[in-house]
Design a protein around this motif. Structure first.
Motif, mmCIF file in Angstrom:
data_model
loop_
_atom_site.group_PDB
_atom_site.id
_atom_site.type_symbol
_atom_site.label_atom_id
_atom_site.label_comp_id
_atom_site.label_asym_id
_atom_site.label_seq_id
_atom_site.Cartn_x
_atom_site.Cartn_y
_atom_site.Cartn_z
ATOM 1 N N THR A 1 -1.835 3.086 -0.587
ATOM 2 C CA THR A 1 -3.148 2.709 -0.808
ATOM 3 C C THR A 1 -3.272 1.649 -1.870
ATOM 4 O OG1 THR A 1 -3.860 4.467 -1.935
ATOM 5 C CG2 THR A 1 -4.296 4.446 0.387
ATOM 6 N N ALA A 2 -1.995 1.454 -2.644
ATOM 7 C CA ALA A 2 -2.030 0.795 -3.912
ATOM 8 C C ALA A 2 -1.856 -0.490 -3.784
ATOM 9 C CB ALA A 2 -1.394 1.414 -4.984
ATOM 10 N N ASP A 3 -3.073 -1.385 -3.854
ATOM 11 C CA ASP A 3 -2.719 -2.906 -4.090
ATOM 12 C C ASP A 3 -1.699 -3.756 -3.220
ATOM 13 O OD1 ASP A 3 -3.850 -4.945 -5.682
ATOM 14 O OD2 ASP A 3 -2.086 -5.041 -6.923
ATOM 15 N N GLN A 4 -1.569 -3.247 -1.917
ATOM 16 C CA GLN A 4 -0.432 -3.894 -1.078
ATOM 17 C C GLN A 4 -1.128 -3.917 0.096
ATOM 18 O OE1 GLN A 4 2.898 -4.827 -2.145
ATOM 19 N NE2 GLN A 4 3.560 -5.521 -0.141
ATOM 20 N N VAL A 5 -0.909 -5.203 0.755
ATOM 21 C CA VAL A 5 -1.102 -5.308 2.303
ATOM 22 C C VAL A 5 -0.154 -6.281 2.863
ATOM 23 C CG1 VAL A 5 -2.688 -6.273 3.902
ATOM 24 C CG2 VAL A 5 -3.753 -5.246 1.943
ATOM 25 N N THR A 6 -0.132 -7.374 2.390
ATOM 26 C CA THR A 6 1.098 -8.367 2.726
ATOM 27 C C THR A 6 2.183 -8.509 1.609
ATOM 28 O OG1 THR A 6 0.051 -10.340 2.267
ATOM 29 C CG2 THR A 6 -0.389 -9.412 4.698
ATOM 30 N N GLY A 7 1.801 -8.298 0.455
ATOM 31 C CA GLY A 7 2.501 -8.665 -0.781
ATOM 32 C C GLY A 7 2.434 -10.318 -1.202
ATOM 33 N N THR B 1 -7.120 -9.568 -5.854
ATOM 34 C CA THR B 1 -6.321 -10.503 -5.354
ATOM 35 C C THR B 1 -5.680 -9.701 -4.071
ATOM 36 O OG1 THR B 1 -4.672 -10.114 -6.895
ATOM 37 C CG2 THR B 1 -5.795 -12.289 -6.890
ATOM 38 N N VAL B 2 -5.597 -8.448 -3.902
ATOM 39 C CA VAL B 2 -5.286 -7.459 -2.848
ATOM 40 C C VAL B 2 -6.191 -7.963 -1.620
ATOM 41 C CG1 VAL B 2 -6.545 -5.687 -3.232
ATOM 42 C CG2 VAL B 2 -4.719 -5.440 -1.692
ATOM 43 N N PHE B 3 -7.565 -8.275 -1.878
ATOM 44 C CA PHE B 3 -8.174 -8.930 -0.796
ATOM 45 C C PHE B 3 -7.757 -10.054 -0.308
ATOM 46 C CE2 PHE B 3 -11.006 -5.835 -3.192
ATOM 47 C CZ PHE B 3 -11.329 -5.108 -2.000
ATOM 48 N N GLY B 4 -7.240 -11.055 -0.883
ATOM 49 C CA GLY B 4 -6.645 -12.235 -0.464
ATOM 50 C C GLY B 4 -5.526 -11.783 0.567
ATOM 51 N N ASP B 5 -4.859 -10.666 0.225
ATOM 52 C CA ASP B 5 -3.929 -10.322 1.295
ATOM 53 C C ASP B 5 -4.378 -9.903 2.726
ATOM 54 O OD1 ASP B 5 -1.921 -10.488 -0.501
ATOM 55 O OD2 ASP B 5 -1.128 -8.366 -0.225
#
Length: 366
Positions: free
Chosen positions: A107-113, A210-214
């Motif tokens: 759950t830590a700050d990673q969606v697409t990278g 910025t993870v929301f930008g992912d």
């Protein structure tokens, strides 16, 4: 019907959890009640937790598992999957666990990278997603990030487009009071409590979120849309008086709320938007009428408008503690529920767009 989870057929998936902060504390209890999962270990970073029972650490009855503090102990336990609930990534742990053949769900700050590659190269100059992909290929393992609450918002938005013939714009807004999320480090990192008239604070909010930008990149990928850019836009709310939340102090003139968005554009036209209205206190100027929900709007033919509300179950007090627990639950459960699908997935970095629909399904009580 063929078993969709052949590698763990007839048994529960063995889980080794990392961290017991706000999300991790809630997830220990959730794993204990999850029919798919068996907790086999807990990794902690603080010395006063190592050697103690995991249940004791998170405030429930002892569960017979003692917290450890080394990566070697994770690997020696040979779990199917590590669940990582630290606030920020631990790439040393990620790399070693993945190359040992153990999957990771975080759950830590990673969606697409995208944002970590752009804003957070590793100290030795390596690109984070390249490091993770290489470790996955060496170990035949899989890495999946839900990215905190974007993990929920982006999936909701994608599903809401399923009955729209001609999409013009996709918007999802998280509109919430965040004063029950007692994580001082998180809010300081986003600029809350600092002078709102400091021109650096808006940039600090962007760097901290910025993870929301992912999430925008993921939605565009799932919808077959190639973006030209993902732009940040935002506004800060300054406290009109000193505010003491008990766990966090907000001086007059400091950031106590914010409305911001990540806007995916094609040819300069907004197409995919992930917006956030965060209120720590209503005593700000400007202030926002937060709705306490996710709002999804699909502009097209037809138009879809939906509110997704999450409230405590019957018998639970409607107080700050209950809503804080819900916040942690909706952050962690998309990760836990997806674990079986991740274990069956191909080696490498994957996103929600790579997983089947069943990966997002909850579970009925036994």
């Amino acid at each position: 019907m063929a078993d969709p989870y052949p590698s763990t057929s007839g048994r529960r998936v063995r889980i080794f959890q990392v961290a017991t902060g706000n999300v991790g504390t809630e997830m220990i209890g959730r794993i204990q009640r999850h029919p798919d999962l068996e907790l086999v270990g807990l990794h902690c970073y603080t010395a006063d937790k190592i050697g103690r029972d995991a249940g004791e650490i998170v405030g429930i009855d002892p569960i017979g598992l003692v917290a450890t503090g080394t990566i070697e102990e994770i690997i020696d336990a040979a779990p199917d999957c590590v669940t990582f609930h630290g606030v920020w990534p631990d790439f040393e742990l990620y790399e070693r666990v993945l190359e040992a053949g153990i999957d990771i769900v975080t759950t830590a700050d990673q969606v697409t990278g995208h944002h970590r590659d752009k804003n957070h190269p590793l100290p030795d100059g390596r690109v984070p997603t390249e490091v993770l992909e290489a470790a996955c290929q060496r170990g035949g393992s899989t890495f999946y990030g839900t990215g905190m609450n974007p993990g929920l918002a982006q999936v909701l938005s994608i599903v809401h487009t399923s009955d729209v013939a001609d999409i013009e714009k996709v918007t999802c807004i998280e509109s919430v009071d965040v004063s029950c999320h007692h994580s001082v480090d998180t809010w300081v990192n986003c600029g809350f409590g600092a002078p709102a008239d400091d021109p650096e604070q808006l940039r600090k909010l962007e760097l901290g979120t910025t993870v929301f930008g992912d999430g925008v990149h993921l939605m565009a990928d799932a919808l077959g849309l190639e973006l030209d850019s993902v732009d940040f836009e935002g506004e800060l709310g300054a406290c009109t008086e000193d505010v003491d939340l008990g766990w966090f102090r907000l001086p007059k003139g400091s950031v106590g709320g914010a409305a911001f968005r990540y806007v995916g554009k094609v040819g300069g036209v907004p197409r995919v938007v992930l917006g956030l209205e965060w209120q720590m206190t209503p005593k700000t100027e400007p202030s926002w009428d937060v709705k306490g929900c996710y709002i999804t709007q699909i502009d097209g033919d037809p138009i879809v408008y939906s509110k997704h509300m999450i409230i405590p179950r019957p018998g639970t007090p409607f107080d700050a503690d209950a809503f804080a627990a819900i916040g942690m639950t909706v952050t962690g459960m998309p990760a836990l529920n997806a674990i079986r699908a991740v274990v069956e997935a191909r080696p490498g970095l994957i996103t929600s767009a790579d997983l089947p629909l069943r990966a997002f399904g909850g579970r009925f009580r036994a």
